[in-house]
Design a protein around this motif. Structure first.
Motif, PDB file in Angstrom:
ATOM      1  N   ARG A 148     -21.267 -14.184  24.227  1.00 60.20           N
ATOM      2  CA  ARG A 148     -20.567 -15.419  23.865  1.00 60.20           C
ATOM      3  C   ARG A 148     -21.573 -16.570  23.923  1.00 60.20           C
ATOM      4  O   ARG A 148     -22.588 -16.474  24.625  1.00 60.20           O
ATOM      5  N   PRO A 149     -21.295 -17.660  23.192  1.00 58.53           N
ATOM      6  CA  PRO A 149     -22.242 -18.776  23.171  1.00 58.53           C
ATOM      7  C   PRO A 149     -22.448 -19.369  24.561  1.00 58.53           C
ATOM      8  O   PRO A 149     -21.506 -19.574  25.317  1.00 58.53           O
ATOM      9  N   ALA A 150     -23.711 -19.616  24.897  1.00 59.80           N
ATOM     10  CA  ALA A 150     -24.045 -20.275  26.159  1.00 59.80           C
ATOM     11  C   ALA A 150     -24.565 -21.687  25.910  1.00 59.80           C
ATOM     12  O   ALA A 150     -24.349 -22.583  26.711  1.00 59.80           O
ATOM     13  N   LEU A 151     -25.272 -21.873  24.798  1.00 54.62           N
ATOM     14  CA  LEU A 151     -25.765 -23.182  24.367  1.00 54.62           C
ATOM     15  C   LEU A 151     -25.297 -23.402  22.935  1.00 54.62           C
ATOM     16  O   LEU A 151     -25.153 -22.443  22.169  1.00 54.62           O
ATOM     17  N   PRO A 152     -25.079 -24.637  22.540  1.00 60.79           N
ATOM     18  CA  PRO A 152     -24.603 -24.890  21.167  1.00 60.79           C
ATOM     19  C   PRO A 152     -25.631 -24.434  20.132  1.00 60.79           C
ATOM     20  O   PRO A 152     -26.817 -24.754  20.229  1.00 60.79           O
ATOM     21  N   VAL A 153     -25.158 -23.663  19.133  1.00 63.10           N
ATOM     22  CA  VAL A 153     -26.024 -23.249  18.023  1.00 63.10           C
ATOM     23  C   VAL A 153     -25.456 -23.681  16.679  1.00 63.10           C
ATOM     24  O   VAL A 153     -26.046 -23.404  15.645  1.00 63.10           O
ATOM     25  N   GLY A 154     -24.294 -24.356  16.720  1.00 67.64           N
ATOM     26  CA  GLY A 154     -23.726 -24.883  15.481  1.00 67.64           C
ATOM     27  C   GLY A 154     -23.203 -23.816  14.547  1.00 67.64           C
ATOM     28  O   GLY A 154     -23.419 -23.894  13.332  1.00 67.64           O
ATOM     29  N   ARG A 155     -22.518 -22.801  15.086  1.00 72.71           N
ATOM     30  CA  ARG A 155     -21.960 -21.760  14.219  1.00 72.71           C
ATOM     31  C   ARG A 155     -20.776 -22.305  13.444  1.00 72.71           C
ATOM     32  O   ARG A 155     -19.921 -22.992  13.986  1.00 72.71           O
ATOM     33  N   HIS A 156     -20.711 -21.935  12.156  1.00 73.34           N
ATOM     34  CA  HIS A 156     -19.589 -22.300  11.289  1.00 73.34           C
ATOM     35  C   HIS A 156     -19.257 -21.114  10.399  1.00 73.34           C
ATOM     36  O   HIS A 156     -20.062 -20.207  10.210  1.00 73.34           O
ATOM     37  N   GLY A 157     -18.064 -21.140   9.823  1.00 72.93           N
ATOM     38  CA  GLY A 157     -17.685 -20.124   8.836  1.00 72.93           C
ATOM     39  C   GLY A 157     -17.583 -18.739   9.439  1.00 72.93           C
ATOM     40  O   GLY A 157     -17.046 -18.536  10.529  1.00 72.93           O
ATOM     41  N   SER A 158     -18.156 -17.750   8.741  1.00 72.50           N
ATOM     42  CA  SER A 158     -18.029 -16.352   9.147  1.00 72.50           C
ATOM     43  C   SER A 158     -18.670 -16.097  10.497  1.00 72.50           C
ATOM     44  O   SER A 158     -18.191 -15.279  11.286  1.00 72.50           O
ATOM     45  N   GLY A 159     -19.778 -16.790  10.784  1.00 70.62           N
ATOM     46  CA  GLY A 159     -20.426 -16.604  12.071  1.00 70.62           C
ATOM     47  C   GLY A 159     -19.542 -17.030  13.223  1.00 70.62           C
ATOM     48  O   GLY A 159     -19.455 -16.346  14.247  1.00 70.62           O
ATOM     49  N   LEU A 196     -26.341 -23.697  12.453  1.00 71.73           N
ATOM     50  CA  LEU A 196     -27.098 -24.929  12.246  1.00 71.73           C
ATOM     51  C   LEU A 196     -28.403 -24.940  13.029  1.00 71.73           C
ATOM     52  O   LEU A 196     -29.400 -25.501  12.563  1.00 71.73           O
ATOM     53  N   ALA A 197     -28.434 -24.343  14.213  1.00 68.54           N
ATOM     54  CA  ALA A 197     -29.668 -24.338  15.004  1.00 68.54           C
ATOM     55  C   ALA A 197     -30.768 -23.572  14.279  1.00 68.54           C
ATOM     56  O   ALA A 197     -31.918 -24.018  14.217  1.00 68.54           O
ATOM     57  N   ALA A 198     -30.421 -22.406  13.714  1.00 69.19           N
ATOM     58  CA  ALA A 198     -31.412 -21.623  12.974  1.00 69.19           C
ATOM     59  C   ALA A 198     -31.852 -22.360  11.718  1.00 69.19           C
ATOM     60  O   ALA A 198     -33.043 -22.369  11.376  1.00 69.19           O
ATOM     61  N   SER A 199     -30.903 -22.982  11.025  1.00 64.99           N
ATOM     62  CA  SER A 199     -31.243 -23.727   9.811  1.00 64.99           C
ATOM     63  C   SER A 199     -32.140 -24.914  10.133  1.00 64.99           C
ATOM     64  O   SER A 199     -33.051 -25.245   9.366  1.00 64.99           O
ATOM     65  N   ALA A 200     -31.905 -25.562  11.279  1.00 62.74           N
ATOM     66  CA  ALA A 200     -32.736 -26.701  11.670  1.00 62.74           C
ATOM     67  C   ALA A 200     -34.177 -26.262  11.919  1.00 62.74           C
ATOM     68  O   ALA A 200     -35.125 -26.967  11.567  1.00 62.74           O
TER      69      ALA A 200
END
Length: 214
Positions: free
Chosen positions: A187-198, A130-134
């Motif tokens: 591993r994630p350090a800040l929220p990027v909103g990964r969903h699904g396969s990611g 979601l972060a990249a899409s935003a």
């Protein structure tokens, strides 16, 4: 009679760092320079300097991100970076040639077209990151507003495009930081909103950009 030995095929991927941070940093630099020009923070007679920033910083960084994105099979991100790289190249070339007002109709039509083109990778990226899409969505809005301003020459549209550019700078810097920390730390350090396969890939410990067999 000996049974035939089944053939197995192995695919070896060359490890690549994620191109997201470099692409988003190039985007932030270009957006800040153009927004500063639109909002009057940079005087109009310095348009050649802004053109140099677009051609020497924003364009090559986003082109590099696009090439690495295609190499890493991230088609949606790579396509968005390629469109944005081309948009900086066109804007930089037109600014270097003279004041934007001299080619405003051409630039306006191009910017609106580039915004429409970004809808393709935006639709393809979905909600996986979601972060990249935003960031891509905000870049789409900025291009559309800037295109409308060139076509109408309305100060209100120019201010709106400049404000959207500043919002894009903040989003791009956040996303660049988040994905860089994620790539280096594993591993994630800040929220990027990964969903699904990611999200599943990160849960299984895969490198960013590489999907495990599930």
């Amino acid at each position: 009679m000996t049974a035939p030995v089944p053939h197995t095929t192995a695919t070896v991927l060359r490890p690549l760092g994620t191109p997201l941070p470099v692409g988003f940093l190039g985007l932030a630099g270009g957006a800040l320079a153009v927004s500063a020009l639109q909002l009057g923070w940079i005087p109009l007679h310095e348009h050649h300097a802004v053109a140099l920033v677009l051609l020497s910083f924003a364009f090559p960084l986003q082109l590099l991100a696009a090439l690495l994105g295609f190499r890493g099979r991230d088609t949606a991100f790579a396509t968005a970076m390629a469109v944005l790289a081309a948009s900086w190249l066109v804007q930089g070339a037109l600014l270097a040639a003279g004041p934007a007002s001299e080619a405003r109709h051409t630039l306006g039509v191009f910017l609106v077209t580039a915004a429409a083109a970004l809808l393709v990778p935006l639709a393809a990226s979905g909600a996986t990151k979601l972060a990249a899409s935003a960031v891509i969505a905000c870049a789409t809005v900025r291009l559309a507003l800037a295109g409308i301003h060139q076509l109408t020459r309305s100060p209100a549209w120019e201010d709106a495009a400049g404000a959207a550019g500043l919002a894009l700078v903040l989003l791009a810097l956040y996303a660049a930081t988040a994905f860089a920390l994620e790539d280096t730390g594993g591993r994630p350090a800040l929220p990027v909103g990964r969903h699904g396969s990611g999200a599943r890939a990160m849960e299984h410990g895969a490198e960013p950009g590489i999907r495990p067999l599930l």
